[in-house]
Design an enzyme around this catalytic site. Structure first.
Site, short mmCIF file in Angstrom:
data_model
loop_
_atom_site.label_atom_id
_atom_site.label_comp_id
_atom_site.label_asym_id
_atom_site.label_seq_id
_atom_site.Cartn_x
_atom_site.Cartn_y
_atom_site.Cartn_z
N LYS B 52 0.90 -1.08 -0.10
CA LYS B 52 -0.09 -0.05 0.00
C LYS B 52 0.72 1.29 -0.02
O LYS B 52 0.54 2.07 -0.80
CB LYS B 52 -0.89 -0.10 1.28
CG LYS B 52 -2.11 -0.96 1.07
CD LYS B 52 -2.85 -1.18 2.40
CE LYS B 52 -3.74 -2.38 2.19
NZ LYS B 52 -4.36 -3.17 3.27
N GLN B 96 -4.94 -1.55 9.56
CA GLN B 96 -4.77 -3.00 8.82
C GLN B 96 -5.37 -3.92 9.86
O GLN B 96 -4.89 -3.94 11.11
CB GLN B 96 -3.09 -3.31 8.69
CG GLN B 96 -2.97 -4.75 8.07
CD GLN B 96 -3.36 -4.25 6.52
OE1 GLN B 96 -3.05 -3.75 5.76
NE2 GLN B 96 -4.16 -5.53 6.30
N ASP B 119 -11.16 2.18 4.15
CA ASP B 119 -11.85 0.95 3.86
C ASP B 119 -13.12 1.02 3.76
O ASP B 119 -13.81 -0.17 3.09
CB ASP B 119 -11.37 0.11 5.00
CG ASP B 119 -9.95 -0.66 4.64
OD1 ASP B 119 -9.67 -0.76 3.36
OD2 ASP B 119 -9.39 -0.86 5.58
#
Lengths: 287, 287
Positions: B52, B96, B119
């Site tokens: 990422k 994460q 997200d």
């Protein structure tokens, strides 16, 4: 012949528990406060609102009805909602839908404090339900009333095939979430669904919320199914009937809700119970 | 033989658009800022985070990696998230997952500002998606990447039977919502589902997110189906494979995603695109 899921009797039982909770709150000097906001003069809405008020008073709530003119703007309506968001005598806010065409239902729903969301329609509360994190979170009253039937009649859901016809924010979507959370395999069908009958004939649990009188016939139902009828329709004689052809389907299903006296009475009962829950949760947070 | 849905090529195309958007923002003096928060030393997570970061830098983002010790408390982690919520150089926050067992994923997700939810996992954002009100709202990246396949390859969804296997907050639940919003008839299946193969064999669109190598065989698939494989599994030779037995299913399906180079590349591409969208939306609100 199917077992009739008796909404009136079950609602009365739940009401008793709710009244015990009201008494406990009263012992602590707390009165649940419910405001119902009605815009315009829709006859059906006025009837619903009057019923809610009568029940709220019977429960010993502080009950407020705000009847607002059809001409109110969205901004004005949202300002009134925001006033109740900060009013300490009000624990639950319900805006009667549908709203006039010039007002966006979703904007108004978003304006209600999620902690005072009597109907459980706020996207934050729906999101929590979807994530199975609906602890101290209001849930839409019609689907949560339907879950009470499954509980009261010991109807297993785990691993069962459930079909929900209808994808409204009020019934279909929260219903599907509750059934997935209960480990059912859930299909959401709607107006674009093809071969609907093929689907419904596989359903162990069939929840029908389409708003068309006698839409579901015996041929559409699996023998031994649990059939939940959310419809409140009028037949040709203007008699109140459901989305399910009760007379025929009753012969084939294992469990069925009648109309009236099925899902209907449970919805208002769950609204009362939820108002008390919102009051309790807020008193716990304040404490 | 099926048409292979080429995730790598489609991702590259979307990346090009995203970079044009970054350029437009840059012309206005705005740099998208993405922070990725990683707790502990999980190897797979570290790899994802490095990928990422590499992509974010390539895109010209302001990219921050916060590597926090395994021993951090939930409260401390939430305080760090809250700091980024108010940091004007950060437009998108990603924590994460999975987090260590002593930290509640949901509490941390709830702490992220819905306006910086890279997200799309915040329940407010998921609720808006469920209600088909996801305008200027982030959406989970894997399902939104899958929707890009349908768009790019002109795969019709309206009235189609879709089966989603898996009900995670990350894939299954938002995927089901996106498909319902696109007028598909959607079934959510999961570990408690019985007769799964009977269901999948009826699916025009089959999305598989179970995490078991070669879980879906040719027998489980309808001829001419669209098969989307979200799996990232290892076979006995430790080779990266999907949840679908690609070699066999490819002969039967009309469209299929490979693993690798299918859904995988789309997820990170959608994360980059979403970071830019969040930046744009916030700049529009500020203006």
């Amino acid at each position: 012949m199917a077992t009739i899921l008796d909404g009136k009797a079950l609602a009365a039982e739940i009401d008793k528990n709710t009244m015990l909770e009201v008494q406990k709150l009263s012992d602590r000097g707390i009165t649940p406060g419910l405001v119902v906001i009605l815009v315009g003069h829709d006859e059906a809405s006025q009837l619903y609102v009057r019923n809610k008020e009568r029940r709220a008073k019977k429960m010993g709530f502080h009950s407020v009805i705000r009847n607002l003119p059809e001409t109110i703007t969205e901004t004005e309506l949202i300002q009134i909602v925001q006033k109740y968001n900060t009013d300490p005598t009000i624990n639950a806010i319900l805006v009667q839908l549908p709203l006039p065409a010039h007002i966006n239902d979703f904007h108004v729903t978003m304006a209600i404090s999620p902690q005072k969301d009597a109907d459980g329609f706020h996207p934050l509360n729906l999101g929590k339900l979807i994530l199975n994190q609906a602890n101290q979170t209001p849930v839409a009253c019609t689907p949560s009333g339907i879950m009470e039937f499954f509980k009261a009649y010991n109807i297993p859901l785990d691993g069962k095939r459930a079909v929900v016809i209808g994808r409204s924010a009020i019934v279909g979507k929260p219903m599907a979430a509750l059934l997935v959370n209960a480990n059912a395999t859930v299909t959401v069908a709607h107006s674009h669904t093809t071969n609907l009958s093929e689907l419904t004939r596989k359903a162990d649990i069939l929840v029908v919320a389409v708003g068309i009188a006698h839409f579901i016939k015996a041929d559409d139902v699996k023998p031994g199914a649990v059939v939940i009828d959310v419809g409140m329709d009028r037949d040709v004689q203007h008699k109140l009937v459901g989305d399910v052809d009760f007379k025929e389907v009753e012969k084939k299903a294992a469990y069925i809700t009648p109309v009236p006296r099925g899902v209907g009475p449970m919805t208002i009962t769950m609204l009362m119970a939820q108002t008390v829950s919102l009051t309790k949760w807020s008193s716990e947070q304040d404490g």
